[in-house]
Design an enzyme around this catalytic site. Structure first.
Site: not given
Length: 198
Positions: A156-157
């Site tokens: 999800h970064g």
């Protein structure tokens, strides 16, 4: 002795012998059953402290050990890695490690007992993914020229610096967790037992 007394004595001996054999068989069956309820050696080992030999961890290197079924990273930070931490205070969400993701002895700029060694649980605090180790700064990391080095969760970064502090504006809510640990000597680290300081 009459025949009735002989039969009663024989019957009594048979009842006693049967009871003894039945009791022994019940005990023999109960022992493995009760023993199966005790934790296995593997289960005992899963919660046991883990020792790390730091003499084999060169500066700039990371090793991963398993403690309680979780990956734990031990990073031997270089002087440049340590010096870069202060430059990121404005971009990380918890620069002073105020959130309770570490023992009190790791509530400092380096989030460690000794600044050169970082000990972190390698699980993202967002959804439990395992972040990638992107220790090299710059384009070599695959995260662009501006990347200072740290950890990146590709799910999800979420981004974390070289102290495991979470960047602002990413899905992970808090810093990576620092497990309890202590130094047995200058070259031996014990993960899973708490220390009161250096």
């Amino acid at each position: 002795m009459s025949d009735n007394q002989k039969i009663d004595k024989t019957r009594r001996n048979l009842v006693v012998a049967t009871s003894v054999v039945g009791g022994a068989a019940s005990l023999g069956a109960a022992i493995p059953f009760v023993a199966s309820m005790l934790p296995s050696e593997r289960t005992k080992a899963a919660g046991a402290p883990v020792e790390v030999d730091l003499s084999k961890v060169e500066p700039g290197m990371i090793v991963t050990v398993e403690w309680r079924g979780q990956p734990v990273w031990v990073v031997h930070r270089t002087k440049e890695m340590i010096d870069s931490l202060h430059k990121l205070d404005s971009v990380v969400a918890d620069p002073k490690s105020a959130m309770p993701m570490q023992p009190d002895y790791a509530k400092n700029d380096a989030r460690s007992i000794k600044p050169e060694y970082l000990v972190l649980v390698g699980i993202c605090t967002h959804l439990g993914c395992s972040p990638s180790q992107k220790l090299a700064p710059g384009a070599d990391s695959g995260l662009g020229e501006e990347w200072p080095g740290g950890f990146f969760c590709p799910c999800h970064g979420s981004k974390f610096d070289l102290a495991g502090r979470v960047y602002k504006g990413v899905p992970a809510p808090v810093n990576l967790k620092v497990p309890p640990y202590t130094y047995l000597s200058d070259t031996r680290l014990l993960i899973g037992e708490d220390s009161k300081g250096a």
